[in-house]
Design a protein around this motif. Structure first.
Motif, short mmCIF file in Angstrom:
data_model
loop_
_atom_site.label_atom_id
_atom_site.label_comp_id
_atom_site.label_asym_id
_atom_site.label_seq_id
_atom_site.Cartn_x
_atom_site.Cartn_y
_atom_site.Cartn_z
N VAL A 180 0.86 -1.18 0.00
CA VAL A 180 0.00 0.00 0.00
C VAL A 180 0.90 1.23 0.00
N ASP A 181 0.85 1.96 -1.11
CA ASP A 181 1.71 3.13 -1.32
C ASP A 181 1.11 4.35 -0.60
N ASP A 182 1.96 5.30 -0.26
CA ASP A 182 1.51 6.57 0.34
C ASP A 182 0.63 6.33 1.55
N PHE A 183 0.95 5.30 2.31
CA PHE A 183 0.05 4.93 3.40
C PHE A 183 -0.10 6.07 4.41
N ILE A 203 5.09 3.94 4.21
CA ILE A 203 4.72 5.16 4.92
C ILE A 203 5.00 6.36 4.03
N ASP A 204 3.98 7.18 3.83
CA ASP A 204 4.12 8.29 2.89
C ASP A 204 5.22 9.26 3.32
N GLN A 205 5.90 9.79 2.32
CA GLN A 205 7.04 10.67 2.59
C GLN A 205 6.65 11.95 3.33
N ALA A 237 9.70 2.99 4.88
CA ALA A 237 9.56 4.44 4.97
C ALA A 237 10.00 5.06 3.65
N GLU A 238 9.13 5.88 3.08
CA GLU A 238 9.46 6.61 1.85
C GLU A 238 10.07 7.96 2.20
N GLY A 239 10.77 8.53 1.26
CA GLY A 239 11.26 9.90 1.44
C GLY A 239 12.35 10.04 2.49
#
Ligand code: C2E
Ligand code: MG
Ligand code: MG
Ligand code: MG
Length: 284
Positions: A180-183, A203-205, A237-239
């Motif tokens: 699940v992207d941009d969670f 996890i969304d950035q 974790a993104e970003g």
């Protein structure tokens, strides 16, 4: 005088609207040409674990327009969706990336424990041919489905839950995993996390960016990591842009990461270099 001003304002407004729709029409035309003339390229951004080892990569679409140069996917994907080109574009992304990864795998560059993460927009996900396109790409490339991860967003789960669920299960049956992207940016119910065949939360950035200074972002990230761990979901974790981000997230119990700190999204040749330099540091 006021009347004159009013008229001028109106004229400016119309001129502005006109140029907006011209630009839009121009982009639609260019997108059709881009598809025909193979102007799309896929970039790769590594995903790493606590030790900094590569665990996979996300495929990020790049389009270099003749006149305008690189155009952000955030700008052209919504247009491609509106004019129905997103499905053909998505098919190309699937084919190019699976073919590339299959080649890297044969060269010993891509490890079988790594996943290639491919974005699928809600509209693509809802399309009747999605599964065919996925199977086609796997067949043509010979890439095992177990190496493929598909990134969906929470929005996918909100429209038609039953058919989304059925499709998720079909993909899982092939051996593909689902992230699940941009969670945290959508409105999906936590119940979905329990019931749906999901493997990973990204996890969304926007929550990671100010993690160090914003106590609310900190709390949200900590809660998502704890929840993912409790539900036996993977979490990434993104970003992740700085060493500070990376270290803080490690302390919080996260164990996979993606962001400029490790690498920006890069073309295939650059990604090969990244992998090779990475193997060298691992040996030392
Ligand atoms: P996304 O799937 O959430 O992808 C992550 C975006 O964050 C990428 O932007 C990436 O370049 C950027 N990013 C990565 N690390 C960092 C970082 O440390 N800091 C910051 N500030 N940004 C970072 P990009 O490539 O512009 O893509 C934007 C969005 O476009 C993607 O968001 C995804 O929703 C969509 N997209 C990209 N490629 C595709 C595709 O092939 N198909 C579909 N359907 N959507 C795509
Ligand atoms: Mg993504
Ligand atoms: Mg994302
Ligand atoms: Mg995003």
């Amino acid at each position: 005088k006021a009347k004159e001003l009013g008229r001028n304002t109106c004229a400016f407004f119309q001129e502005d609207m006109q140029s907006t729709s011209d630009a839009r029409l121009q982009m639609e035309k260019s997108l059709h040409r881009a598809l025909k003339e193979d102007e799309f390229e896929v970039y790769y951004q590594p995903q790493n674990n606590d030790k900094g080892d590569i665990i996979g990569a996300e495929v990020l679409l790049r389009w270099k327009d003749h006149d305008r140069g690189f155009i952000s996917p955030m700008e052209f994907i919504p247009v491609a969706e509106e004019i129905g080109l997103i499905h053909d574009i998505g098919r190309i992304v699937l084919q190019k990336s699976t073919e590339q990864v299959a080649t890297w795998r044969q060269q010993g560059l891509w490890q079988d424990s790594w996943k290639i993460s491919i974005n699928v927009s809600p509209m693509q996900f809802a399309h009747a041919n999605l599964l065919d396109y996925v199977i086609e790409a796997l067949d043509k490339s010979g890439l095992p489905a177990e190496l493929v991860d598909i990134e969906i967003t929470e929005t996918v789960l909100m429209s038609d839950l039953d058919s989304a669920l059925a499709k998720m299960e079909q993909l899982r049956d092939l051996g593909i995993s689902l992230s699940v992207d941009d969670f945290g940016t959508g409105y999906s119910s936590l119940k979905y996390l329990k019931d749906l065949p999901i493997d990973r939360l990204k996890i969304d950035q926007s929550f990671v960016r100010d993690l160090i200074n914003d106590k609310d972002d900190y709390a949200i990230v900590l809660a998502v990591i704890a929840m993912a761990n409790a539900l036996s979901l993977n979490v990434l974790a993104e970003g992740v842009e700085t060493l500070e981000h990376f270290q803080q997230l490690q302390l919080m119990g996260c164990y996979s990461y993606q962001g400029y700190y490790f690498s920006r999204p890069v073309c295939a040749t650059e990604f090969e270099k990244y992998c090779k330099s990475h193997f060298e540091t691992e040996v030392i």
